[in-house]
Design a protein around this motif. Structure first.
Motif, mmCIF file in Angstrom:
data_model
loop_
_atom_site.group_PDB
_atom_site.id
_atom_site.type_symbol
_atom_site.label_atom_id
_atom_site.label_comp_id
_atom_site.label_asym_id
_atom_site.label_seq_id
_atom_site.Cartn_x
_atom_site.Cartn_y
_atom_site.Cartn_z
ATOM 1 N N GLN A 261 25.809 26.937 18.283
ATOM 2 C CA GLN A 261 25.022 27.935 18.991
ATOM 3 C C GLN A 261 23.596 27.851 18.459
ATOM 4 N N LEU A 262 22.636 28.048 19.337
ATOM 5 C CA LEU A 262 21.245 27.964 18.892
ATOM 6 C C LEU A 262 20.690 29.354 18.589
ATOM 7 N N ALA A 263 19.695 29.384 17.704
ATOM 8 C CA ALA A 263 19.129 30.682 17.282
ATOM 9 C C ALA A 263 18.222 31.243 18.379
ATOM 10 N N PRO A 264 18.314 32.558 18.603
ATOM 11 C CA PRO A 264 17.496 33.175 19.659
ATOM 12 C C PRO A 264 15.985 32.971 19.459
ATOM 13 N N ASP B 103 17.718 28.661 27.180
ATOM 14 C CA ASP B 103 18.143 30.058 27.371
ATOM 15 C C ASP B 103 19.665 30.172 27.325
ATOM 16 N N TRP C 243 21.800 28.113 25.811
ATOM 17 C CA TRP C 243 22.381 27.744 24.522
ATOM 18 C C TRP C 243 22.216 28.822 23.456
ATOM 19 N N VAL C 244 21.298 29.747 23.641
ATOM 20 C CA VAL C 244 21.180 30.797 22.624
ATOM 21 C C VAL C 244 22.137 31.960 22.909
ATOM 22 N N SER D 20 18.847 24.398 15.294
ATOM 23 C CA SER D 20 17.736 25.284 15.668
ATOM 24 C C SER D 20 16.474 24.917 14.899
#
Ligand SMILES: Cc1cc2nc3c(=O)[nH]c(=O)nc-3n(C[C@H](O)[C@H](O)[C@H](O)COP(=O)(O)OP(=O)(O)OC[C@H]3O[C@@H](n4cnc5c(N)ncnc54)[C@H](O)[C@@H]3O)c2cc1C
Length: 413
Positions: free
Chosen positions: A60-63, A111, A113-114, A345
């Motif tokens: 998961q990627l960081a917002p 968008d 991926w976060v 990220s």
């Protein structure tokens, strides 16, 4: 030694870059390519040795990668204050401004991926397909292994070369103008050894700090710690990933990858902790484990390239080495790596900065290299502090049942 006046003129000239070589089409090399693909006057050559994207681990990627304001950029509880302390306001504004220029097709992927988890190979495939679907003639792909000698031979004066070949970087050791010695350009901090354990569960399951505590209360040694936001329900299945701290001896005795059966036969202490944790989830949510545990044993290292560019070659006496007349950058895991599920990220954040720098065609080469080095150093400070804080919190968490052991870990002054 300061550069001679003729050398200094060359270095102060705009870099006049036309060709960018990106070696390594993992997530970071692909993102860089997608960002540079539409920059006027640039052509990108993308080199990759793998034929297929097969890595299915959920990431998961960081917002902060899609932040549109300073508040949303610094929203992470551990990292927000560091951001303020490390970066100047104009630097942060520049990063936010760059995000607004990311093309809509790419922005839509970031968008998504976060928001939740997705397999690493789906990130790779989506980026790769996006590059192809755009149909520009500015990206040329080359399949096969690139050696350090190949990389040097492909360079013409003024080219940009980006090494995004991952943690076993192709060029990290070649960035010093001395004979390449393994590891001489790498600073490494080993935080711990760990098992990364992933499983699927047939009911919604969400974890927080209380849940981690109560489900581990009878596990004095091997506590399973799902990382914050490391559980994700996709509508039918919960994906759970967490870490169990192990000793160096445990690590040596294990294969690099194994399943629950191997764990039960060979590391019963860890297996009992996992079973207890999962049983408590079942009692609460009345679901079942789907399939087996997937387990990887890894050393959790923080590392960075001491030099993430070819600036040392520029600073050395003029010579005919290809790195002295081109700009070489390390990106992604090639430049810096961190544990606790934050590395992609970090790689993407630095890739956005690098793409912005390469796209500014009027920046002199020396300045490009210096600006990237400084930026990477600041990102290193940021991730170093965040990782040490996570490790410290984990250490305290593991001693919560034992006040004296806990006190020993509290070095207040
Ligand atoms: C078990 C595990 C779980 C993880 N979970 C997460 C997570 O949840 N979140 C997160 O952010 N990160 C996670 N990571 C880390 C993450 O996978 C890496 O940070 C990320 O893949 C780095 O991307 P990269 O593009 O820099 O390098 P890589 O993904 O390593 O890609 C490098 C590419 O270069 C190619 N290449 C290498 N050498 C050559 C060569 N000589 N010639 C041509 N091509 C070459 C490779 O084939 C590869 O495609 C995890 C890592 C592990 C091991």
């Amino acid at each position: 030694m300061p550069p001679s006046s003729s050398e200094s003129t060359v270095l102060e000239r705009p870099s006049e870059t036309n060709r960018v070589h990106v070696v390594g089409a993992g997530p970071v090399g692909l993102l860089l390519t997608a960002l540079l693909q539409s920059v006027e006057g640039l052509s990108v050559r993308l080199y990759e040795k793998r034929h297929e994207y097969t890595r299915t681990r959920m990431v998961q990627l960081a917002p902060y990668l899609v932040a549109d304001s300073l508040e949303s950029y610094r929203v992470d509880a551990i990292d927000g204050d560091s951001v303020d302390a490390i970066f100047d306001a104009p630097e942060l504004d520049q990063g936010l401004a760059f995000r607004r220029t990311v093309p809509p097709d790419l922005r839509a992927l970031l968008d998504s991926w976060v928001l939740g988890f997705c397999p690493l190979n789906s990130i790779e495939r989506s980026l790769s397909e996006l590059i192809d679907a755009r149909g520009t003639a500015t990206v040329e792909r080359s399949a096969g292994l690139v050696t350090a000698e190949d990389a040097m031979a492909m360079l013409e004066p003024g080219d940009v070369l980006i090494d995004s070949t991952g943690s076993n970087s192709l060029l990290r050791d070649h960035l010093l103008p001395v004979d390449a010695v393994d590891g001489s350009n790498t600073l490494k901090v080993r935080l711990e050894y760990a098992l990364v354990i992933t499983f699927l569960y047939g009911q919604p399951y969400d974890c927080n700090e209380y849940c981690k505590y109560y489900k581990n209360i009878e596990n004095p040694q091997y506590k399973f710690i799902p990382m914050v936001h490391r559980t994700h329900y996709d509508g039918s299945v919960s994906h759970v990933t967490g870490i169990v701290n192990i000793t160096a001896e445990d690590y040596e005795a294990m294969p690099s990858r194994f399943d629950g059966d191997w764990l039960r036969s060979n590391a019963p202490g860890v297996a009992e902790s996992m079973d207890r944790f999962i049983d408590k989830i079942k009692q609460e949510t009345h679901g079942e484990l789907l399939g087996d545990l997937e387990i990887v044993r890894i050393p959790l290292d923080l590392y960075r390239a001491r030099n993430a560019t070819s600036r040392q070659w520029l600073a050395a006496a003029p010579g005919d080495h290809p790195f002295a007349s081109s700009a070489v950058f390390l990106a992604g895991d090639s430049a810096m790596g961190s544990p606790y599920f934050q590395s992609i990220s970090l790689g993407f954040e630095c890739a956005m900065f690098l793409a912005g720098l390469v796209a500014q065609r009027d920046v002199p080469r020396r300045e490009m290299l210096d600006r990237y080095e400084l930026y990477l150093y600041k990102q290193w400070l940021r991730v170093y502090m965040r990782s040490k804080m996570i490790k410290h919190n984990k250490d305290l968490f593991e001693s919560l049942d034992d006040p004296l052991a806990l006190l020993e870990k509290l070095h207040i002054y």
